[in-house]
Enzyme design. Structure first.
Site, PDB file in Angstrom:
ATOM      1  N   SER A 119      19.302   3.872  14.542  1.00 58.21           N
ATOM      2  CA  SER A 119      20.282   3.842  15.628  1.00 58.21           C
ATOM      3  C   SER A 119      20.715   2.428  15.963  1.00 58.21           C
ATOM      4  CB  SER A 119      19.655   4.424  16.896  1.00 58.21           C
ATOM      5  OG  SER A 119      19.293   5.753  16.715  1.00 58.21           O
ATOM      6  N   HIS A 140      24.371   6.667   9.633  1.00 61.63           N
ATOM      7  CA  HIS A 140      23.961   7.033  10.993  1.00 61.63           C
ATOM      8  C   HIS A 140      24.590   8.349  11.446  1.00 61.63           C
ATOM      9  CE1 HIS A 140      23.808   5.920  15.529  1.00 61.63           C
ATOM     10  NE2 HIS A 140      22.757   6.615  15.177  1.00 61.63           N
ATOM     11  N   GLU A 152      28.361   7.333  11.207  1.00 61.50           N
ATOM     12  CA  GLU A 152      28.689   5.894  11.138  1.00 61.50           C
ATOM     13  C   GLU A 152      28.193   5.342   9.806  1.00 61.50           C
ATOM     14  OE1 GLU A 152      26.848   4.303  14.793  1.00 61.50           O
ATOM     15  OE2 GLU A 152      28.631   3.087  15.079  1.00 61.50           O
ATOM     16  N   ASN A 190      26.070   3.385  19.645  1.00 60.37           N
ATOM     17  CA  ASN A 190      24.989   3.055  20.585  1.00 60.37           C
ATOM     18  C   ASN A 190      25.208   1.749  21.332  1.00 60.37           C
ATOM     19  OD1 ASN A 190      23.371   5.357  20.360  1.00 60.37           O
ATOM     20  ND2 ASN A 190      22.618   4.657  18.380  1.00 60.37           N
TER      21      ASN A 190
HETATM   22  C1  LIG Z   1      21.043   8.059  19.616  1.00 60.67           C
HETATM   23  C2  LIG Z   1      21.904   7.893  18.440  1.00 60.67           C
HETATM   24  O1  LIG Z   1      21.533   7.089  17.534  1.00 60.67           O
HETATM   25  C3  LIG Z   1      23.207   8.545  18.260  1.00 60.67           C
HETATM   26  C4  LIG Z   1      23.411   9.877  18.903  1.00 60.67           C
HETATM   27  O2  LIG Z   1      23.221  10.894  18.290  1.00 60.67           O
HETATM   28  S1  LIG Z   1      23.870   9.856  20.497  1.00 60.67           S
HETATM   29  C5  LIG Z   1      23.951  11.558  20.946  1.00 60.67           C
HETATM   30  C6  LIG Z   1      25.267  12.158  20.515  1.00 60.67           C
HETATM   31  N1  LIG Z   1      25.299  13.544  20.946  1.00 60.67           N
HETATM   32  C7  LIG Z   1      25.873  13.900  22.090  1.00 60.67           C
HETATM   33  O3  LIG Z   1      26.432  13.102  22.814  1.00 60.67           O
HETATM   34  C8  LIG Z   1      25.736  15.362  22.385  1.00 60.67           C
HETATM   35  C9  LIG Z   1      26.332  15.696  23.734  1.00 60.67           C
HETATM   36  N2  LIG Z   1      26.202  17.150  23.965  1.00 60.67           N
HETATM   37  C10 LIG Z   1      27.045  18.052  23.412  1.00 60.67           C
HETATM   38  O4  LIG Z   1      27.987  17.715  22.702  1.00 60.67           O
HETATM   39  C11 LIG Z   1      26.775  19.512  23.710  1.00 60.67           C
HETATM   40  O5  LIG Z   1      26.012  19.587  24.888  1.00 60.67           O
HETATM   41  C12 LIG Z   1      26.045  20.261  22.540  1.00 60.67           C
HETATM   42  C13 LIG Z   1      26.965  20.329  21.340  1.00 60.67           C
HETATM   43  C14 LIG Z   1      24.723  19.596  22.165  1.00 60.67           C
HETATM   44  C15 LIG Z   1      25.686  21.670  22.997  1.00 60.67           C
HETATM   45  O6  LIG Z   1      26.848  22.282  23.431  1.00 60.67           O
HETATM   46  P1  LIG Z   1      26.837  23.534  24.428  1.00 60.67           P
HETATM   47  O7  LIG Z   1      28.220  24.051  24.482  1.00 60.67           O
HETATM   48  O8  LIG Z   1      26.137  23.177  25.677  1.00 60.67           O
HETATM   49  O9  LIG Z   1      25.825  24.511  23.773  1.00 60.67           O
HETATM   50  P2  LIG Z   1      26.005  25.691  22.768  1.00 60.67           P
HETATM   51  O10 LIG Z   1      27.105  26.613  23.189  1.00 60.67           O
HETATM   52  O11 LIG Z   1      24.621  26.246  22.639  1.00 60.67           O
HETATM   53  O12 LIG Z   1      26.375  24.962  21.395  1.00 60.67           O
HETATM   54  C16 LIG Z   1      27.723  24.648  20.987  1.00 60.67           C
HETATM   55  C17 LIG Z   1      27.851  25.008  19.542  1.00 60.67           C
HETATM   56  O13 LIG Z   1      26.952  24.213  18.756  1.00 60.67           O
HETATM   57  C18 LIG Z   1      26.064  25.046  18.002  1.00 60.67           C
HETATM   58  N3  LIG Z   1      24.776  24.363  17.923  1.00 60.67           N
HETATM   59  C19 LIG Z   1      24.142  23.667  18.913  1.00 60.67           C
HETATM   60  N4  LIG Z   1      23.035  23.096  18.427  1.00 60.67           N
HETATM   61  C20 LIG Z   1      22.967  23.420  17.111  1.00 60.67           C
HETATM   62  C21 LIG Z   1      22.067  23.123  16.061  1.00 60.67           C
HETATM   63  N5  LIG Z   1      20.994  22.331  16.272  1.00 60.67           N
HETATM   64  N6  LIG Z   1      22.300  23.633  14.825  1.00 60.67           N
HETATM   65  C22 LIG Z   1      23.365  24.416  14.596  1.00 60.67           C
HETATM   66  N7  LIG Z   1      24.274  24.709  15.548  1.00 60.67           N
HETATM   67  C23 LIG Z   1      24.070  24.233  16.792  1.00 60.67           C
HETATM   68  C24 LIG Z   1      26.047  26.338  18.769  1.00 60.67           C
HETATM   69  O14 LIG Z   1      25.704  27.412  17.920  1.00 60.67           O
HETATM   70  C25 LIG Z   1      27.468  26.447  19.268  1.00 60.67           C
HETATM   71  O15 LIG Z   1      28.300  26.934  18.228  1.00 60.67           O
HETATM   72  P3  LIG Z   1      29.713  27.690  18.526  1.00 60.67           P
HETATM   73  O16 LIG Z   1      30.669  26.621  18.984  1.00 60.67           O
HETATM   74  O17 LIG Z   1      30.058  28.274  17.224  1.00 60.67           O
HETATM   75  O18 LIG Z   1      29.440  28.703  19.588  1.00 60.67           O
HETATM   76  N1  LIG Z   2      17.323  11.116  18.539  1.00 61.91           N
HETATM   77  C1  LIG Z   2      18.583  10.874  18.314  1.00 61.91           C
HETATM   78  O1  LIG Z   2      19.463  11.356  19.062  1.00 61.91           O
HETATM   79  C2  LIG Z   2      18.999  10.036  17.171  1.00 61.91           C
HETATM   80  C3  LIG Z   2      18.071   9.293  16.462  1.00 61.91           C
HETATM   81  N2  LIG Z   2      18.487   8.540  15.401  1.00 61.91           N
HETATM   82  C4  LIG Z   2      17.529   7.759  14.625  1.00 61.91           C
HETATM   83  O2  LIG Z   2      16.905   8.644  13.695  1.00 61.91           O
HETATM   84  C5  LIG Z   2      15.556   8.228  13.476  1.00 61.91           C
HETATM   85  C6  LIG Z   2      14.625   9.398  13.802  1.00 61.91           C
HETATM   86  O3  LIG Z   2      14.814   9.747  15.162  1.00 61.91           O
HETATM   87  P1  LIG Z   2      14.338  11.169  15.723  1.00 61.91           P
HETATM   88  O4  LIG Z   2      14.476  12.199  14.676  1.00 61.91           O
HETATM   89  O5  LIG Z   2      14.997  11.346  17.023  1.00 61.91           O
HETATM   90  O6  LIG Z   2      12.788  10.848  15.989  1.00 61.91           O
HETATM   91  P2  LIG Z   2      11.582  11.868  16.114  1.00 61.91           P
HETATM   92  O7  LIG Z   2      10.555  11.181  16.931  1.00 61.91           O
HETATM   93  O8  LIG Z   2      12.075  13.226  16.515  1.00 61.91           O
HETATM   94  O9  LIG Z   2      11.086  12.010  14.593  1.00 61.91           O
HETATM   95  C7  LIG Z   2      10.594  10.972  13.823  1.00 61.91           C
HETATM   96  C8  LIG Z   2       9.719  11.613  12.765  1.00 61.91           C
HETATM   97  O10 LIG Z   2       9.339  10.604  11.818  1.00 61.91           O
HETATM   98  C9  LIG Z   2       7.967  10.785  11.564  1.00 61.91           C
HETATM   99  N3  LIG Z   2       7.387   9.584  10.985  1.00 61.91           N
HETATM  100  C10 LIG Z   2       6.868   8.493  11.620  1.00 61.91           C
HETATM  101  N4  LIG Z   2       6.414   7.615  10.713  1.00 61.91           N
HETATM  102  C11 LIG Z   2       6.663   8.149   9.488  1.00 61.91           C
HETATM  103  C12 LIG Z   2       6.404   7.730   8.167  1.00 61.91           C
HETATM  104  N5  LIG Z   2       5.807   6.574   7.916  1.00 61.91           N
HETATM  105  N6  LIG Z   2       6.769   8.537   7.135  1.00 61.91           N
HETATM  106  C13 LIG Z   2       7.370   9.729   7.368  1.00 61.91           C
HETATM  107  N7  LIG Z   2       7.636  10.184   8.608  1.00 61.91           N
HETATM  108  C14 LIG Z   2       7.285   9.412   9.656  1.00 61.91           C
HETATM  109  C15 LIG Z   2       7.384  11.166  12.912  1.00 61.91           C
HETATM  110  O11 LIG Z   2       6.090  11.705  12.780  1.00 61.91           O
HETATM  111  P3  LIG Z   2       5.090  11.628  14.080  1.00 61.91           P
HETATM  112  O12 LIG Z   2       5.716  12.437  15.144  1.00 61.91           O
HETATM  113  O13 LIG Z   2       3.819  12.229  13.500  1.00 61.91           O
HETATM  114  O14 LIG Z   2       4.968  10.165  14.422  1.00 61.91           O
HETATM  115  C16 LIG Z   2       8.419  12.201  13.354  1.00 61.91           C
HETATM  116  O15 LIG Z   2       8.175  13.479  12.799  1.00 61.91           O
HETATM  117  C17 LIG Z   2      15.338   6.977  14.339  1.00 61.91           C
HETATM  118  O16 LIG Z   2      15.597   5.856  13.561  1.00 61.91           O
HETATM  119  C18 LIG Z   2      16.389   7.164  15.426  1.00 61.91           C
HETATM  120  O17 LIG Z   2      16.773   5.950  16.022  1.00 61.91           O
HETATM  121  C19 LIG Z   2      19.797   8.495  14.992  1.00 61.91           C
HETATM  122  C20 LIG Z   2      20.741   9.240  15.638  1.00 61.91           C
HETATM  123  C21 LIG Z   2      20.435  10.039  16.822  1.00 61.91           C
END
Ligand SMILES: CC(=O)CC(=O)SCCNC(=O)CCNC(=O)[C@H](O)C(C)(C)COP(=O)(O)OP(=O)(O)OC[C@H]1O[C@@H](n2cnc3c(N)ncnc32)[C@H](O)[C@@H]1OP(=O)(O)O
Ligand SMILES: NC(=O)C1=CN([C@@H]2O[C@H](COP(=O)(O)OP(=O)(O)OC[C@H]3O[C@@H](n4cnc5c(N)ncnc54)[C@H](OP(=O)(O)O)[C@@H]3O)[C@@H](O)[C@H]2O)C=CC1
Length: 291
Positions: A119, A140, A152, A190
């Site tokens: 991330s 990403h 990304e 992010n």
């Molecule tokens: C941290 C990082 O590095 C980067 C990041 O990822 S940052 C996070 C980015 N993500 C976001 O910002 C998510 C924000 N949230 C959302 O967009 C919405 O709340 C959400 C899409 C997660 C859920 O939406 P919702 O309308 O509340 O729920 P819900 O109706 O259950 O789901 C919407 C659709 O997605 C599907 N869905 C949800 N989760 C799913 C999954 N894990 N697998 C498959 N389908 C899924 C549902 O089946 C539904 O499909 P339809 O449109 O066909 O009905």
């Molecule tokens: N969460 C998010 O929304 C997003 C996350 N990311 C990025 O994706 C990556 C994973 O995040 P996320 O899935 O949320 O994290 P989670 O904590 O859900 O999962 C990470 C997994 O990696 C496992 N793990 C740790 N060390 C090792 C290793 N050496 N070899 C194999 N597996 C290992 C962990 O095991 P254990 O639990 O046993 O430690 C766990 O099952 C991070 O880099 C995160 O920044 C990117 C986009 C969105």
């Protein structure tokens, strides 16, 4: 270059979503984690999420069955050596990611492309410790992977054009859309999203609003699908804190200072949905705010 097999390292929330979308698009997927429970949990979750897509008529039952048949699992990282593309999706900690690449290197084919779903961490720095910085990229995906359209693409300083074009084609085959970001801390999504989440935690910390009023305000006042605290719980508070630390250290600007309340939640092990407690408590039927 043609990619047919994909190795995914880390079977957490991102790893399972990545395995899901690649298998559905016809790639052979080998999913690795250090924990066999994490692997069996991930396969069960992929099955449930594919079933949800079947019941909503997004895919057919035979699409689902074929996707499930393309996924295999291993706790032995070196088994991934035979794959054309590696996507590292383990915990957001640089030492963890470096150790994974170090262990993998002697077992890889010369053409294998290495990627990280990080991330925030520097792609150039991760790549520089491998034998193939030209075939290394940031790849990403967004959470939840089966639903979110964006991927990304982040080139390190040495990434070659063939690698970039290959990954662009992979994104097309997944039916997703790519955006290119330069390799600076936390890239684009992010860099913008996480300071907003951190500010929401400061808003809570300073008593400007409660968990519920902050989330309701952004949902109904800015049309966000989730409130920022709900989203932080969804992402994982450990991951949010790790990203803020990378921004703070990498850009040396106090505006990225992680909120002490975010630090406290992580120290408590209240990491959000994945531990069933964060800004909300998920152990009952409906989430209950913890402040
Ligand atoms: C941290 C990082 O590095 C980067 C990041 O990822 S940052 C996070 C980015 N993500 C976001 O910002 C998510 C924000 N949230 C959302 O967009 C919405 O709340 C959400 C899409 C997660 C859920 O939406 P919702 O309308 O509340 O729920 P819900 O109706 O259950 O789901 C919407 C659709 O997605 C599907 N869905 C949800 N989760 C799913 C999954 N894990 N697998 C498959 N389908 C899924 C549902 O089946 C539904 O499909 P339809 O449109 O066909 O009905
Ligand atoms: N969460 C998010 O929304 C997003 C996350 N990311 C990025 O994706 C990556 C994973 O995040 P996320 O899935 O949320 O994290 P989670 O904590 O859900 O999962 C990470 C997994 O990696 C496992 N793990 C740790 N060390 C090792 C290793 N050496 N070899 C194999 N597996 C290992 C962990 O095991 P254990 O639990 O046993 O430690 C766990 O099952 C991070 O880099 C995160 O920044 C990117 C986009 C969105």
């Amino acid at each position: 270059m043609d990619i047919t097999s994909v190795g995914v390292v880390g079977a957490g929330q991102m790893g399972n979503g990545i395995a899901h979308v690649f298998a559905l698009s016809g790639y052979e997927v080998l999913l690795n984690d250090i924990s066999s429970e994490a692997l069996s949990g991930a396969v069960a979750l992929i099955d449930r999420n594919l079933q949800r897509q079947v019941s909503r008529e997004k895919i057919s039952q035979s699409d689902k069955d074929a996707a499930m048949a393309r996924i295999s699992t291993t706790t032995t990282l070196t088994d991934l050596g035979k794959c054309d593309l590696i996507i590292e999706a383990a915990t957001e900690r640089e030492t963890v990611k470096q150790a994974i690449f170090e262990d993998l290197l002697p077992h890889l084919q010369p053409h294998t492309i290495l990627t990280s779903n990080t991330s925030s961490i520097s792609i150039t720095r991760l790549a520089s410790r491998t034998d193939r910085p030209e075939r290394f990229m940031g790849f990403h995906f967004m959470n939840p992977v089966p639903v979110m359209q964006l991927v990304e693409l982040i080139r390190g300083i040495a990434t070659d054009d063939e690698t970039y074009q290959t990954l662009r084609k992979v994104v097309d085959r997944l039916g997703k859309t790519s955006a290119s970001a330069e390799d600076f801390p936390a890239f684009i999504v992010n860099r913008i999203l996480m300071p907003m989440i951190n500010e929401a935690v400061y808003t809570l910390y300073e008593g400007v609003g409660s968990v519920e009023s902050i989330d309701r305000s952004l949902k109904l006042g800015a049309n966000h699908p989730m409130g920022p605290l709900e989203l932080a719980d969804f992402i994982g508070l450990d991951t949010c804190l790790a990203i803020m630390n990378v921004l703070h250290d990498g850009l040396a600007d106090t505006k990225y200072r992680p909120c002490p309340l975010l630090v406290k939640y992580v120290e408590a092990g209240w990491l959000g949905r994945k531990t069933e407690r964060g800004f909300y408590d998920y152990r009952g039927e409906t989430p209950v705010p913890t402040r």
